[in-house]
Motif scaffolding. Structure first.
Motif, PDB file in Angstrom:
ATOM      1  N   UNK A 171       0.842  -1.197   0.000  1.00  0.00           N
ATOM      2  CA  UNK A 171       0.000   0.000   0.000  1.00  0.00           C
ATOM      3  C   UNK A 171       0.874   1.242   0.000  1.00  0.00           C
ATOM      4  N   UNK A 172       0.321   2.313  -0.569  1.00  0.00           N
ATOM      5  CA  UNK A 172       0.937   3.620  -0.467  1.00  0.00           C
ATOM      6  C   UNK A 172      -0.162   4.671  -0.477  1.00  0.00           C
ATOM      7  N   UNK A 173       0.180   5.874  -0.110  1.00  0.00           N
ATOM      8  CA  UNK A 173      -0.760   6.996  -0.062  1.00  0.00           C
ATOM      9  C   UNK A 173      -1.973   6.681   0.819  1.00  0.00           C
ATOM     10  N   UNK A 174      -1.746   6.086   1.969  1.00  0.00           N
ATOM     11  CA  UNK A 174      -2.831   5.785   2.904  1.00  0.00           C
ATOM     12  C   UNK A 174      -3.242   7.097   3.568  1.00  0.00           C
ATOM     13  N   UNK A 175      -4.532   7.397   3.506  1.00  0.00           N
ATOM     14  CA  UNK A 175      -4.993   8.655   4.092  1.00  0.00           C
ATOM     15  C   UNK A 175      -6.422   8.512   4.618  1.00  0.00           C
ATOM     16  N   UNK A 176      -6.715   9.311   5.626  1.00  0.00           N
ATOM     17  CA  UNK A 176      -8.072   9.367   6.162  1.00  0.00           C
ATOM     18  C   UNK A 176      -8.883  10.336   5.315  1.00  0.00           C
ATOM     19  N   UNK A 177     -10.075   9.899   4.943  1.00  0.00           N
ATOM     20  CA  UNK A 177     -10.960  10.729   4.135  1.00  0.00           C
ATOM     21  C   UNK A 177     -11.942  11.477   5.025  1.00  0.00           C
ATOM     22  N   UNK A 178     -12.510  10.774   6.009  1.00  0.00           N
ATOM     23  CA  UNK A 178     -13.484  11.392   6.910  1.00  0.00           C
ATOM     24  C   UNK A 178     -13.581  10.590   8.199  1.00  0.00           C
ATOM     25  N   UNK A 179     -13.967  11.257   9.270  1.00  0.00           N
ATOM     26  CA  UNK A 179     -14.231  10.589  10.537  1.00  0.00           C
ATOM     27  C   UNK A 179     -15.589  11.062  11.031  1.00  0.00           C
ATOM     28  N   UNK A 180     -16.508  10.134  11.230  1.00  0.00           N
ATOM     29  CA  UNK A 180     -17.876  10.438  11.658  1.00  0.00           C
ATOM     30  C   UNK A 180     -18.510  11.522  10.797  1.00  0.00           C
ATOM     31  N   UNK A 181     -18.625  11.284   9.488  1.00  0.00           N
ATOM     32  CA  UNK A 181     -19.128  12.336   8.608  1.00  0.00           C
ATOM     33  C   UNK A 181     -20.633  12.568   8.705  1.00  0.00           C
ATOM     34  N   UNK A 182     -21.350  11.684   9.364  1.00  0.00           N
ATOM     35  CA  UNK A 182     -22.803  11.807   9.422  1.00  0.00           C
ATOM     36  C   UNK A 182     -23.223  12.394  10.756  1.00  0.00           C
ATOM     37  N   UNK A 183     -24.413  12.107  11.179  1.00  0.00           N
ATOM     38  CA  UNK A 183     -24.957  12.669  12.419  1.00  0.00           C
ATOM     39  C   UNK A 183     -24.105  12.277  13.626  1.00  0.00           C
ATOM     40  N   UNK A 184     -24.161  13.093  14.645  1.00  0.00           N
ATOM     41  CA  UNK A 184     -23.329  12.876  15.832  1.00  0.00           C
ATOM     42  C   UNK A 184     -23.668  11.569  16.549  1.00  0.00           C
ATOM     43  N   UNK A 185     -24.887  11.101  16.462  1.00  0.00           N
ATOM     44  CA  UNK A 185     -25.294   9.891  17.174  1.00  0.00           C
ATOM     45  C   UNK A 185     -25.176   8.628  16.340  1.00  0.00           C
ATOM     46  N   UNK A 186     -24.595   8.706  15.163  1.00  0.00           N
ATOM     47  CA  UNK A 186     -24.431   7.508  14.342  1.00  0.00           C
ATOM     48  C   UNK A 186     -23.218   6.708  14.818  1.00  0.00           C
ATOM     49  N   UNK A 187     -23.113   5.478  14.350  1.00  0.00           N
ATOM     50  CA  UNK A 187     -21.997   4.617  14.745  1.00  0.00           C
ATOM     51  C   UNK A 187     -20.702   5.227  14.228  1.00  0.00           C
ATOM     52  N   UNK A 188     -19.692   5.390  15.082  1.00  0.00           N
ATOM     53  CA  UNK A 188     -18.434   6.009  14.643  1.00  0.00           C
ATOM     54  C   UNK A 188     -17.740   5.178  13.573  1.00  0.00           C
ATOM     55  N   UNK A 189     -17.356   5.844  12.488  1.00  0.00           N
ATOM     56  CA  UNK A 189     -16.641   5.218  11.375  1.00  0.00           C
ATOM     57  C   UNK A 189     -15.509   6.134  10.945  1.00  0.00           C
ATOM     58  N   UNK A 190     -14.426   5.521  10.542  1.00  0.00           N
ATOM     59  CA  UNK A 190     -13.303   6.239   9.946  1.00  0.00           C
ATOM     60  C   UNK A 190     -13.203   5.771   8.499  1.00  0.00           C
ATOM     61  N   UNK A 191     -13.354   6.697   7.561  1.00  0.00           N
ATOM     62  CA  UNK A 191     -13.272   6.385   6.143  1.00  0.00           C
ATOM     63  C   UNK A 191     -11.862   6.689   5.655  1.00  0.00           C
ATOM     64  N   UNK A 192     -11.289   5.747   4.908  1.00  0.00           N
ATOM     65  CA  UNK A 192      -9.913   5.867   4.444  1.00  0.00           C
ATOM     66  C   UNK A 192      -9.810   5.444   2.989  1.00  0.00           C
ATOM     67  N   UNK A 193      -8.727   5.869   2.355  1.00  0.00           N
ATOM     68  CA  UNK A 193      -8.403   5.449   0.993  1.00  0.00           C
ATOM     69  C   UNK A 193      -6.919   5.172   0.919  1.00  0.00           C
ATOM     70  N   UNK A 194      -6.530   4.269   0.025  1.00  0.00           N
ATOM     71  CA  UNK A 194      -5.124   3.936  -0.167  1.00  0.00           C
ATOM     72  C   UNK A 194      -4.921   3.422  -1.581  1.00  0.00           C
ATOM     73  N   UNK A 195      -3.710   3.551  -2.062  1.00  0.00           N
ATOM     74  CA  UNK A 195      -3.319   2.955  -3.337  1.00  0.00           C
ATOM     75  C   UNK A 195      -2.803   1.555  -3.032  1.00  0.00           C
ATOM     76  N   UNK A 196      -3.360   0.551  -3.644  1.00  0.00           N
ATOM     77  CA  UNK A 196      -2.942  -0.830  -3.406  1.00  0.00           C
ATOM     78  C   UNK A 196      -2.169  -1.343  -4.618  1.00  0.00           C
ATOM     79  N   UNK A 197      -1.032  -1.954  -4.346  1.00  0.00           N
ATOM     80  CA  UNK A 197      -0.265  -2.612  -5.398  1.00  0.00           C
ATOM     81  C   UNK A 197      -0.712  -4.069  -5.453  1.00  0.00           C
TER      82      UNK A 197
END
Length: 160
Positions: A86-112
């Motif tokens: 992997x390369x270019x691993x980065x966080x895209x968003x953290x808890x992007x929806x309502x405050x009471x929704x299940x916490x999620x961390x959205x990420x993207x990466x380049x996979x070889x």
């Protein structure tokens, strides 16, 4: 029988409909009211999830994605493709929806991949989203290799 139907004129049919509607609304108005949970239910049995936004970093899910990707490709698609790095691993968003929704961390990466191509991997890490709510769960999609179209088009459904 014919005389019974003849006795109903347009005005009496409207009156009968209004009477049935009034009866139905009357029955609904006298139903029992909803009650809140009693103290035993609130404090002991219905505790509910307590999310504290303790979601691992993006890099910690990469081994899980690699192993599940190779298992899926081998078992379901008869392919020997594997993610080699992997390369270019980065966080895209953290808890992007309502405050009471299940916490999620959205990420993207380049996979070889083992075929020599680099593809984007979009994934989310979900707090208490593992098997039976134990541990973090990971949902992922490799762009161009979503063969069952679970996140189509182009893994858009795997992103926030």
């Amino acid at each position: 029988m014919r005389e019974l139907f003849k006795s109903f004129s347009k005005s009496s049919a409207g009156a009968a409909f209004a009477a049935c509607l009034a009866l139905l609304l009357g029955l609904l108005a006298f139903g029992t009211a909803a009650e809140a949970a009693n103290p035993l239910e609130m404090n002991f049995w219905l505790s509910g999830p307590r999310y504290d936004s303790n979601v691992p970093a993006c890099e910690q899910a990469l081994d899980t994605i690699s192993s599940r990707f190779s298992e899926k490709e081998g078992k379901y698609w008869n392919s020997s493709l594997q993610i080699t790095g992997y390369e270019k691993v980065r966080e895209v968003a953290f808890r992007p929806w309502a405050a009471n929704s299940i916490p999620r961390r959205f990420c993207s990466a380049h996979a070889m991949l083992s075929d020599g191509k680099a593809r984007w991997v979009h994934y989310s890490i979900i707090e208490d989203g593992g098997f039976a709510g134990y541990g973090s769960g990971v949902e992922w999609c490799v762009t161009g290799l979503d063969r069952n179209w679970a996140y189509n088009p182009a893994c858009k459904a795997a992103r926030p």
